[in-house]
Design an enzyme around this catalytic site. Sequence first.
Site, PDB file in Angstrom:
ATOM      1  N   THR A 178       0.833  -1.204   0.000  1.00 11.81           N
ATOM      2  CA  THR A 178       0.000   0.000   0.000  1.00 11.81           C
ATOM      3  C   THR A 178       0.870   1.258   0.000  1.00 11.81           C
ATOM      4  OG1 THR A 178      -1.617  -1.235   1.319  1.00 11.81           O
ATOM      5  CG2 THR A 178      -1.929   1.131   1.184  1.00 11.81           C
TER       6      THR A 178
ATOM      7  N   ARG B 128       7.728  -2.900   2.799  1.00  9.34           N
ATOM      8  CA  ARG B 128       7.874  -3.028   4.256  1.00  9.34           C
ATOM      9  C   ARG B 128       8.145  -4.484   4.599  1.00  9.34           C
ATOM     10  NH1 ARG B 128       2.985   1.035   6.225  1.00  9.34           N
ATOM     11  NH2 ARG B 128       3.839   2.822   5.100  1.00  9.34           N
TER      12      ARG B 128
ATOM     13  N   SER C 246       6.224   3.250   8.845  1.00  8.32           N
ATOM     14  CA  SER C 246       5.067   3.961   9.376  1.00  8.32           C
ATOM     15  C   SER C 246       4.733   3.593  10.814  1.00  8.32           C
ATOM     16  CB  SER C 246       3.878   3.710   8.451  1.00  8.32           C
ATOM     17  OG  SER C 246       2.803   4.501   8.844  1.00  8.32           O
ATOM     18  N   HIS C 247       3.560   3.046  11.005  1.00  7.02           N
ATOM     19  CA  HIS C 247       3.033   2.764  12.343  1.00  7.02           C
ATOM     20  C   HIS C 247       3.500   1.402  12.860  1.00  7.02           C
ATOM     21  CE1 HIS C 247       0.634   1.219   9.136  1.00  7.02           C
ATOM     22  NE2 HIS C 247       0.157   0.295   9.942  1.00  7.02           N
TER      23      HIS C 247
ATOM     24  N   LYS D 275      10.347   3.747   0.491  1.00  8.83           N
ATOM     25  CA  LYS D 275       9.520   4.048  -0.681  1.00  8.83           C
ATOM     26  C   LYS D 275      10.104   5.228  -1.423  1.00  8.83           C
ATOM     27  CE  LYS D 275       6.083   7.000   1.560  1.00  8.83           C
ATOM     28  NZ  LYS D 275       4.668   7.337   1.658  1.00  8.83           N
TER      29      LYS D 275
ATOM     30  N   ASP E 102       2.039   9.105  14.297  1.00  9.34           N
ATOM     31  CA  ASP E 102       2.609   7.759  14.207  1.00  9.34           C
ATOM     32  C   ASP E 102       4.121   7.781  13.950  1.00  9.34           C
ATOM     33  OD1 ASP E 102       2.494   8.679  11.603  1.00  9.34           O
ATOM     34  OD2 ASP E 102       2.245   6.676  10.767  1.00  9.34           O
TER      35      ASP E 102
ATOM     36  N   ASP F 165       6.087   7.779  11.371  1.00  7.60           N
ATOM     37  CA  ASP F 165       6.665   8.704  10.385  1.00  7.60           C
ATOM     38  C   ASP F 165       5.902  10.013  10.270  1.00  7.60           C
ATOM     39  OD1 ASP F 165       4.519   7.323   9.248  1.00  7.60           O
ATOM     40  OD2 ASP F 165       5.278   7.587   7.218  1.00  7.60           O
TER      41      ASP F 165
ATOM     42  N   ASP G 136       2.736  10.839   9.539  1.00  7.84           N
ATOM     43  CA  ASP G 136       1.667  11.171   8.596  1.00  7.84           C
ATOM     44  C   ASP G 136       0.273  10.854   9.136  1.00  7.84           C
ATOM     45  OD1 ASP G 136       1.949   8.437   8.369  1.00  7.84           O
ATOM     46  OD2 ASP G 136       2.268   8.427   6.188  1.00  7.84           O
ATOM     47  N   ARG G 137       0.188  10.047  10.184  1.00  9.51           N
ATOM     48  CA  ARG G 137      -1.131   9.737  10.750  1.00  9.51           C
ATOM     49  C   ARG G 137      -1.446  10.656  11.918  1.00  9.51           C
ATOM     50  NH1 ARG G 137      -2.358   3.339  10.601  1.00  9.51           N
ATOM     51  NH2 ARG G 137      -1.652   3.011   8.467  1.00  9.51           N
TER      52      ARG G 137
ATOM     53  N   THR H 171      -7.855   2.455  -1.180  1.00  3.60           N
ATOM     54  CA  THR H 171      -6.976   2.720  -0.043  1.00  3.60           C
ATOM     55  C   THR H 171      -5.555   2.989  -0.535  1.00  3.60           C
ATOM     56  OG1 THR H 171      -8.287   1.388   1.464  1.00  3.60           O
ATOM     57  CG2 THR H 171      -5.963   1.644   2.011  1.00  3.60           C
TER      58      THR H 171
ATOM     59  N   GLU I 189      -8.492   9.463   5.080  1.00  5.94           N
ATOM     60  CA  GLU I 189      -8.696   8.020   5.124  1.00  5.94           C
ATOM     61  C   GLU I 189      -9.050   7.603   6.539  1.00  5.94           C
ATOM     62  OE1 GLU I 189      -6.203   5.464   2.325  1.00  5.94           O
ATOM     63  OE2 GLU I 189      -4.779   6.847   3.206  1.00  5.94           O
ATOM     64  N   GLU I 190      -9.800   6.505   6.610  1.00  8.59           N
ATOM     65  CA  GLU I 190     -10.177   5.983   7.927  1.00  8.59           C
ATOM     66  C   GLU I 190      -8.958   5.527   8.726  1.00  8.59           C
ATOM     67  OE1 GLU I 190      -9.461   2.657   8.297  1.00  8.59           O
ATOM     68  OE2 GLU I 190      -8.839   2.616   6.196  1.00  8.59           O
ATOM     69  N   SER I 191      -7.846   5.270   8.048  1.00  9.08           N
ATOM     70  CA  SER I 191      -6.649   4.753   8.707  1.00  9.08           C
ATOM     71  C   SER I 191      -5.848   5.890   9.343  1.00  9.08           C
ATOM     72  CB  SER I 191      -5.799   3.992   7.697  1.00  9.08           C
ATOM     73  OG  SER I 191      -5.514   4.818   6.575  1.00  9.08           O
TER      74      SER I 191
ATOM     75  N   LYS J 215      -0.315  12.320   3.520  1.00 14.13           N
ATOM     76  CA  LYS J 215      -1.150  12.712   4.645  1.00 14.13           C
ATOM     77  C   LYS J 215      -0.247  13.323   5.701  1.00 14.13           C
ATOM     78  CE  LYS J 215      -1.396   7.977   6.478  1.00 14.13           C
ATOM     79  NZ  LYS J 215      -0.899   7.081   5.442  1.00 14.13           N
TER      80      LYS J 215
HETATM   81  C1  G16 Z   1      -0.582   3.485   4.461  1.00 14.49           C
HETATM   82  C2  G16 Z   1      -1.137   4.248   3.285  1.00 14.49           C
HETATM   83  C3  G16 Z   1      -2.546   4.664   3.552  1.00 14.49           C
HETATM   84  C4  G16 Z   1      -3.383   3.460   3.931  1.00 14.49           C
HETATM   85  C5  G16 Z   1      -2.754   2.760   5.109  1.00 14.49           C
HETATM   86  C6  G16 Z   1      -3.448   1.475   5.503  1.00 14.49           C
HETATM   87  O1  G16 Z   1      -0.490   4.340   5.544  1.00 14.49           O
HETATM   88  O2  G16 Z   1      -0.365   5.390   3.017  1.00 14.49           O
HETATM   89  O3  G16 Z   1      -3.039   5.291   2.423  1.00 14.49           O
HETATM   90  O4  G16 Z   1      -4.683   3.848   4.238  1.00 14.49           O
HETATM   91  O5  G16 Z   1      -1.433   2.427   4.792  1.00 14.49           O
HETATM   92  O6  G16 Z   1      -3.293   0.562   4.495  1.00 14.49           O
HETATM   93  P1  G16 Z   1      -3.695  -0.940   4.702  1.00 14.49           P
HETATM   94  O7  G16 Z   1      -5.144  -0.922   5.094  1.00 14.49           O
HETATM   95  O8  G16 Z   1      -3.441  -1.564   3.376  1.00 14.49           O
HETATM   96  O9  G16 Z   1      -2.846  -1.498   5.830  1.00 14.49           O
HETATM   97  P2  G16 Z   1       0.846   4.409   6.393  1.00 14.49           P
HETATM   98  O10 G16 Z   1       0.534   5.381   7.489  1.00 14.49           O
HETATM   99  O11 G16 Z   1       1.074   3.003   6.881  1.00 14.49           O
HETATM  100  O12 G16 Z   1       1.901   4.871   5.449  1.00 14.49           O
END
Ligand code: G16
Length: 542
Positions: free
Chosen positions: A19, A23, A114-115, A127, A278, A280, A282-283, A345, A364-366, A377
């Site tokens: 996504t 990772r 990320s998280h 990335k 989070d 990095d 962005d969340r 997503t 996004e919901e995430s 983000k």
């Molecule tokens: C990444 C993407 C987001 C996505 C999220 C969750 O976030 O940048 O656009 O919504 O993953 O993705 P999944 O549902 O496939 O785990 P981040 O914060 O991990 O970079």
Amino acid sequence: MALVKTVATTPFAGQKPGTSGLRKKVAVFVQPHYLENFVQSVFDSIGDTTGKTLALGGDGRYFNRTAIQIILRMAAAAGFSRVMVGRGGILSTPAASCVIRKYKTFGGIILSASHNPGGPNEDFGIKYNIPAGGPAPEAITEAIYARSLAIDSYRTVESEDIDLDRLGIVRIGEMEVEVFDPVVDYADLMETLVDFDAIRALFASGFRMRFDAMNAVTGPYAHEILERRLGAAVGTVMNGIPLEDFGGGHPDPNLVHAHDLVAALAGPDAPDFGAASDGDGDRNMILGRDFYVTPSDSLAVLAANAPLCPGYKRGLAGIARSMPTSAAADRVAAKLGIPCFETPTGWKFFGTLLDSGKATLCGEESFGTGSDHVREKDGLWAVLMWLNVLACRRESVADIVTAHWREFGRNVYSRHDYEGIESAAAEGLMDRLRGLSLAGTVLDGRTVAVFDDFAYTDPVDGSVSTKQGIRVLFSDGARIVYRLSGTGTQGATLRVYIERYEDDPTRHALDPQVALADLITTARTLAEIEARTGRTEPTVIT
Ligand code: G16
């Protein structure tokens, strides 16, 4: 001039970006040639790199510094004339996007998982972001992956490690490496978007906040912006020192992992406002006193209030949200008479909409919210937007959100995650669902209006993305969505998104788990979750 060395290698399977980038466990990344193969595949897939500038930085997790030295040597071999590296190898993801755009670099490499947790036994990620500042679109990530399967050598130079902690310019061969302050450009950009004077006045009036940086990348940014530039009390930022293992925590700003913050925001003496970001940066998660704002509602509230913030006072061109995100933002868009786009997503899908001026805010919901100021983000930006709204309205977070529900109705929403399930079981569950034919049938009293696997045609470039999540859309507006996460590194994570609309204000305060109980049961039964995964409960509910 440093001597370019060509090193023979063989492909690794599975270097397919998910996504958001590649990772994997650190143990995978530290294998000889693993990182190098991927970086060379990137350089081979983005066009001529000669004489170009690259931005480079990461969230500071374990292996960040080592990876940066490797990438610097490879960038020199690839002919880049300059690399801009955040001091200490640090750059939050939104700050990286800011720097790429401000200095018009030939994109950037961001090191982050990320998280996901960090440390020798945890996760690492990488990335490439394009010159517009956003994550590479699928056409590029596919090209990188294809290259990684064919690679037989990579190029590097012999050179000493550079001092990542000293600001200034050094050289690797002919290439300049500029180590710069990772905070200043980003903080300056924020000052152009939100009303710092109004927020300073809010803090001066006794308003109290806690920001949980989760021992991840946003610590230095939050100290500078919240405590120094905006005058929030020292101590507002908690867990503000970035650590390679995030202090052993899981740097995911949700109700489960940001438990210190959730505890701090409980009770009558709690601060007025809480937020977390989070690994990095962005969340974001937004809390009021004893009050949780879902990311979907946060997007809708920010969209409805955006003109209070100087950067958005002329209004919004449009809003974009990912498909599994609730339709709360759609209601705001409808009222404003602007379009609302529904994308798969992944933040990369917002890029064309932002570039073409079709969308101004995205979410996004995430736990992701952002705007056209960068192409990622942006956690702290969302927090500052909320502070701007709070400074103008002088109401509590809970009052602002409940007033929003009274005006627009509430999209009651929850996501249930089943983490670390066996990949074969997860694939089997999804394949079986795909094979069903549900349109027109009745499930637990609700009629299925649409049953499909979400496909998206980008309205700007016409690219098509299929298999983006199985949707059960009921005729009463309720829906269930099933997806497999594309960001995990172990087994599979099944995400189940449950939503229904509630326009009766006397029912708005209900706990979503109660208000959605019947749909949750339908979702579990329909997908045979317990029988297929052995799980009786989700791992995380948000
Ligand atoms: C990444 C993407 C987001 C996505 C999220 C969750 O976030 O940048 O656009 O919504 O993953 O993705 P999944 O549902 O496939 O785990 P981040 O914060 O991990 O970079």
